[in-house]
Write a protein that holds these residues in place. Structure first.
Motif, PDB file in Angstrom:
ATOM      1  N   THR A 187      48.028  29.932  70.254  1.00  0.00           N
ATOM      2  CA  THR A 187      46.713  29.510  70.739  1.00  0.00           C
ATOM      3  C   THR A 187      45.985  30.650  71.450  1.00  0.00           C
ATOM      4  O   THR A 187      44.788  30.896  71.205  1.00  0.00           O
ATOM      5  N   LEU A 188      46.699  31.361  72.337  1.00  0.00           N
ATOM      6  CA  LEU A 188      46.078  32.449  73.087  1.00  0.00           C
ATOM      7  C   LEU A 188      45.643  33.592  72.169  1.00  0.00           C
ATOM      8  O   LEU A 188      44.528  34.100  72.283  1.00  0.00           O
ATOM      9  N   VAL A 189      46.532  33.971  71.252  1.00  0.00           N
ATOM     10  CA  VAL A 189      46.183  35.058  70.324  1.00  0.00           C
ATOM     11  C   VAL A 189      45.057  34.611  69.397  1.00  0.00           C
ATOM     12  O   VAL A 189      44.111  35.369  69.133  1.00  0.00           O
ATOM     13  N   GLY A 190      45.148  33.373  68.903  1.00  0.00           N
ATOM     14  CA  GLY A 190      44.148  32.880  67.961  1.00  0.00           C
ATOM     15  C   GLY A 190      42.779  32.642  68.573  1.00  0.00           C
ATOM     16  O   GLY A 190      41.755  32.830  67.907  1.00  0.00           O
ATOM     17  N   SER A 191      42.749  32.237  69.842  1.00  0.00           N
ATOM     18  CA  SER A 191      41.463  31.893  70.459  1.00  0.00           C
ATOM     19  C   SER A 191      40.882  33.007  71.326  1.00  0.00           C
ATOM     20  O   SER A 191      39.666  33.049  71.541  1.00  0.00           O
ATOM     21  N   LEU A 192      41.721  33.915  71.822  1.00  0.00           N
ATOM     22  CA  LEU A 192      41.239  34.979  72.698  1.00  0.00           C
ATOM     23  C   LEU A 192      41.244  36.350  72.025  1.00  0.00           C
ATOM     24  O   LEU A 192      40.225  37.053  72.020  1.00  0.00           O
ATOM     25  N   VAL A 193      42.382  36.726  71.451  1.00  0.00           N
ATOM     26  CA  VAL A 193      42.511  38.073  70.876  1.00  0.00           C
ATOM     27  C   VAL A 193      41.816  38.178  69.519  1.00  0.00           C
ATOM     28  O   VAL A 193      41.017  39.093  69.281  1.00  0.00           O
ATOM     29  N   GLU A 194      42.113  37.226  68.636  1.00  0.00           N
ATOM     30  CA  GLU A 194      41.607  37.333  67.260  1.00  0.00           C
ATOM     31  C   GLU A 194      40.088  37.362  67.166  1.00  0.00           C
ATOM     32  O   GLU A 194      39.535  38.208  66.439  1.00  0.00           O
TER      33      GLU A 194
END
Length: 300
Positions: free
Chosen positions: A229-236
């Protein structure tokens, strides 16, 4: 890969293109062979370990009874015991083998395309006698190449970040065959929407069977889900930006269509195919409206 080789100055100046193509292709094919062997070995280990974990299913059922106050019954326990986990693993391995096999074939096709590259410019000049048509065609091809190259590079880096974090979480929890599950997470990250969910749920379910305890299952599920969730919603979104320019609805529809046609290979290729279609449709007045509808915000 060939661009990476070109970063070495002497390679770019003194080594012919066809040799660099062979080197890059050999590296990719060798990497795919190693990955397939790793996947096969891990699936065999998981299949063998399932006989040791079968007794944990009743423990899980008892914990669910105590936790929720629900008697799931003997039939439910029997159903869990009869669940053919090995057959599903074999199906999963066949799907992965199909993807790796397709990648090898694409690599071979790419080799021959690079061999044709020297003659391609001459053929384009013969096809398009009008300079404007030639320029428009070259721009379209370059745009497709840049979009796909950017997507694959950035998506690979993002997936690698998710995979690395997930791998250390699985190691810390003590989940068996952590490299295998990390590889699956990496692959599933290329499948839009449903991929990260599958990459979270499958290792969590396996941890439930392995440990026979609810707690490791919840820790695995929450930890992997939080990472995705964090990678998909913040980083990506910050890294990818407007690289794709695909409507979310079109992404889901293309996932369903290409998945129905080519299975898991189609799911992995759904985004690159859709990106290519949008760019091609945008070049012709008769299909430009379709490209606008397929794009994220109508900008093409």
């Amino acid at each position: 890969m060939r661009n990476v080789i070109d970063n070495a100055g002497f390679m770019k100046r003194f080594i012919p293109t066809w040799i660099k193509t062979i080197i890059a292709s050999f590296f990719i094919i060798s990497l795919l062979v190693l990955i397939s062997k790793m996947v096969l070995l891990n699936i065999e280990n998981i299949s063998e370990s399932m006989t040791r974990y079968s007794s944990n299913i009743e423990r899980v059922a008892d914990q669910i009874n105590q936790l929720l106050g629900i008697n799931i019954g003997e039939e439910a326990i029997k159903m869990l015991n009869d669940f053919e986990f090995e057959s599903y693993l074999n199906s999963l391995f066949n799907s992965i083998s199909e993807v790796i096999g397709s990648t090898v074939m694409i690599t071979f096709y790419t080799i021959f395309l690079f061999f044709e590259e020297a003659l391609f410019e001459r053929k384009i000049n013969l096809i398009f006698t009008n300079p404007e048509q030639k320029t428009a065609f070259s721009k379209t091809i370059n745009k497709i190449e840049e979009s796909l190259s950017s997507y694959l590079t950035l998506k690979s880096l993002i997936s690698l970040l998710t995979t690395t974090l997930s791998y250390f979480v699985l190691l810390a929890i003590g989940v068996d065959s952590a490299p295998f599950w990390a590889f699956l997470i990496f692959m599933f990250n290329f499948i839009p929407s449903v991929g990260p969910i599958m990459g979270t749920v499958l290792p969590a379910l396996f941890s439930l069977i392995q440990f026979g305890e609810i707690t490791p299952f919840l820790i695995t599920l929450i930890s992997l889900g939080l990472i995705a969730t964090l990678v998909g919603s913040l980083v990506e979104p910050r890294v990818m930006g407007n690289t794709l320019n695909i409507s979310p609805l079109v992404t889901i529809l293309s996932l369903a269509v290409w998945g129905a046609i080519w299975g898991i290979t189609g799911m992995l290729l759904s985004v690159p195919i859709t990106v290519t279609m949008i760019i091609l449709f945008s070049q012709f007045s008769s299909t430009k409206g379709i490209a606008i509808l397929m794009s994220e915000k109508g900008r093409i």
